[in-house]
Write an enzyme that holds these catalytic residues in place. Structure first.
Site, PDB file in Angstrom:
ATOM      1  N   HIS A  85       0.833  -1.304  -0.229  1.00  0.00           N
ATOM      2  CA  HIS A  85      -0.060   0.099   0.004  1.00  0.00           C
ATOM      3  C   HIS A  85       0.788   1.382   0.115  1.00  0.00           C
ATOM      4  CE1 HIS A  85       0.176   0.000   4.518  1.00  0.00           C
ATOM      5  NE2 HIS A  85       0.351   1.285   4.438  1.00  0.00           N
ATOM      6  N   ASP A 130       0.163  -7.586   1.565  1.00  0.00           N
ATOM      7  CA  ASP A 130       0.252  -6.427   1.771  1.00  0.00           C
ATOM      8  C   ASP A 130       2.037  -6.173   1.680  1.00  0.00           C
ATOM      9  OD1 ASP A 130       0.507  -3.605   1.661  1.00  0.00           O
ATOM     10  OD2 ASP A 130      -0.195  -3.437   3.885  1.00  0.00           O
ATOM     11  N   SER A 222       4.126   2.170   8.437  1.00  0.00           N
ATOM     12  CA  SER A 222       3.887   1.423   7.356  1.00  0.00           C
ATOM     13  C   SER A 222       5.065   0.946   6.409  1.00  0.00           C
ATOM     14  CB  SER A 222       2.787   1.994   6.518  1.00  0.00           C
ATOM     15  OG  SER A 222       1.465   1.941   7.031  1.00  0.00           O
TER      16      SER A 222
END
Length: 275
Positions: A85, A130, A222
Site C-alpha cells: 500500500h 500487503d 507502514s
C-alpha cells in the site's frame, strides 16, 4: 513510529478502486508540490510507533526510510521490502528515495539511493498480500540484511517494531528512528476487536500489540519490519507494518503482513530481473 491507515494506525489497504484512485491522485499531487510531509495513506487504517523509545545508533542498520513516508527493510543490497500500500499508487518509481544505515535520515553519513522499479505483490487488492519490493539504483553494499523467517515458528511471542512514524495519533512523523515491543495477538482475539478487524485475513496477516494499549506502530511506520530472534537466535523479519484502527488504542492491535506466508513469493520476485 509510522504509518497510516491507523486512524487506523495504518490504514487498511484500499478497499475499492475509487478509494485507490483517490489515494494515487493525492500521492501524485503531494509529489508534484515536493511536500516533505507527503506519505502514502491507502485507507481507513494506519500505523506508526507510539509508546516506544529512540533506537540506539547502529542498532538496526537494515532499516530503510522511504521518501513517501513509509519504512522498509533491506532484503538485498539493491532491494527494499515494504508494504504494497506504500507504493501501489506510484507511477514513477524514480520519485522514491531510500535512506538507510542511520537512525537519523538527515545524517550526512546516511546511504541514499533513488528507486528504479517497484514490484507489488501479485493479486494485491488492499485486503491482505500487503508486500512489495523496491529496486534501488545504487545498491547499499556494506549494510547488514534482515533475513525473513523461514517458517511459522517465530510468528508468536514478543516482537520489536521500528520506524519513523508518528509518536501520537495524527501527529508528525518522528525525525529519529524509534522502536517498540509488542506481543502476539491470536487471530480470534484480533478479529473480535470489531470494525475493520472483522476483515482480517488470518492466512496472510498477524496481529501484535499491548492489551491495554499505549504501544503500537502508527502513521508513517507502514512498510517497516516486525522482527524477533528465531530458535537459533538469529533476528528474522516476521511481519510488515500494514494497518490498524487508530494508534495504540486499547483492544485494537496493529496488523502486519505475515511474512511466513510469502517468503517464497518474495524470493521469486527478488530473483526476477524483468521488473
Amino acid at each position: 513510529m509510522f504509518a497510516s491507515p491507523h486512524t487506523l494506525h495504518r490504514a487498511r489497504p484500499v478497499r475499492d478502486l475509487a478509494l485507490y484512485l483517490l489515494a494515487a491522485v493525492a500521492f501524485l499531487i503531494a509529489v508534484s508540490l515536493e511536500s516533505p510531509a507527503a506519505q502514502a495513506d491507502p485507507g481507513p487504517r494506519s500505523p506508526r510507533i507510539v509508546g516506544g523509545t529512540l533506537a540506539p545508533p547502529g542498532e538496526f542498520p537494515w532499516m530503510v526510510r522511504l521518501s513517501m513516508g513509509c519504512g522498509g527493510s533491506l532484503y538485498r543490497p539493491e532491494l527494499v521490502l515494504t508494504a504494497a500500500h506504500c507504493v501501489a499508487g506510484v507511477e514513477d518509481p524514480r520519485s522514491i528515495t531510500a535512506t538507510a544505515g542511520t537512525v537519523d535520515p538527515d545524517d550526512p553519513e546516511a546511504l541514499t539511493s533513488t528507486a528504479t522499479a517497484v514490484h507489488v505483490a501479485p493479486g494485491y487488492d488492499g485486503m491482505g498480500r500487503d508486500w512489495a519490493l523496491v529496486r534501488l539504483k545504487t545498491p547499499m553494499h556494506g549494510l547488514p540484511l534482515l533475513p525473513l523467517t523461514s517458517g511459522t515458528a517465530a510468528d508468536h511471542g514478543t516482537f520489536t517494531v521500528t520506524g519513523w512514524g508518528a509518536t501520537e495519533p495524527d501527529g508528525p512523523q518522528s525525525p529519529m528512528l524509534r522502536m517498540a515491543t509488542v506481543d502476539f495477538v491470536d487471530d480470534d482475539t484480533c478479529a473480535a476487536a470489531g470494525g475493520s478487524y472483522v476483515d482480517l485475513v488470518p492466512e496472510e496477516e498477524l496481529c501484535a500489540g499491548v492489551p491495554e494499549g499505549g504501544v503500537d506502530s502508527c502513521q508513517g511506520d507502514s512498510g517497516g519490519p516486525l522482527f524477533r530472534p528465531d530458535a537459533e537466535g538469529t533476528v528474522v523479519q516476521v511481519g510488515i507494518v500494514s494497518w490498524g484502527e487508530g494508534c495504540a488504542e486499547k483492544g485494537k492491535p496493529g496488523v502486519y503482513t505475515q511474512v511466513s506466508a510469502f517468503t517464497e513469493e518474495i524470493a521469486t520476485a527478488a530473483a526476477d530481473p524483468t521488473w
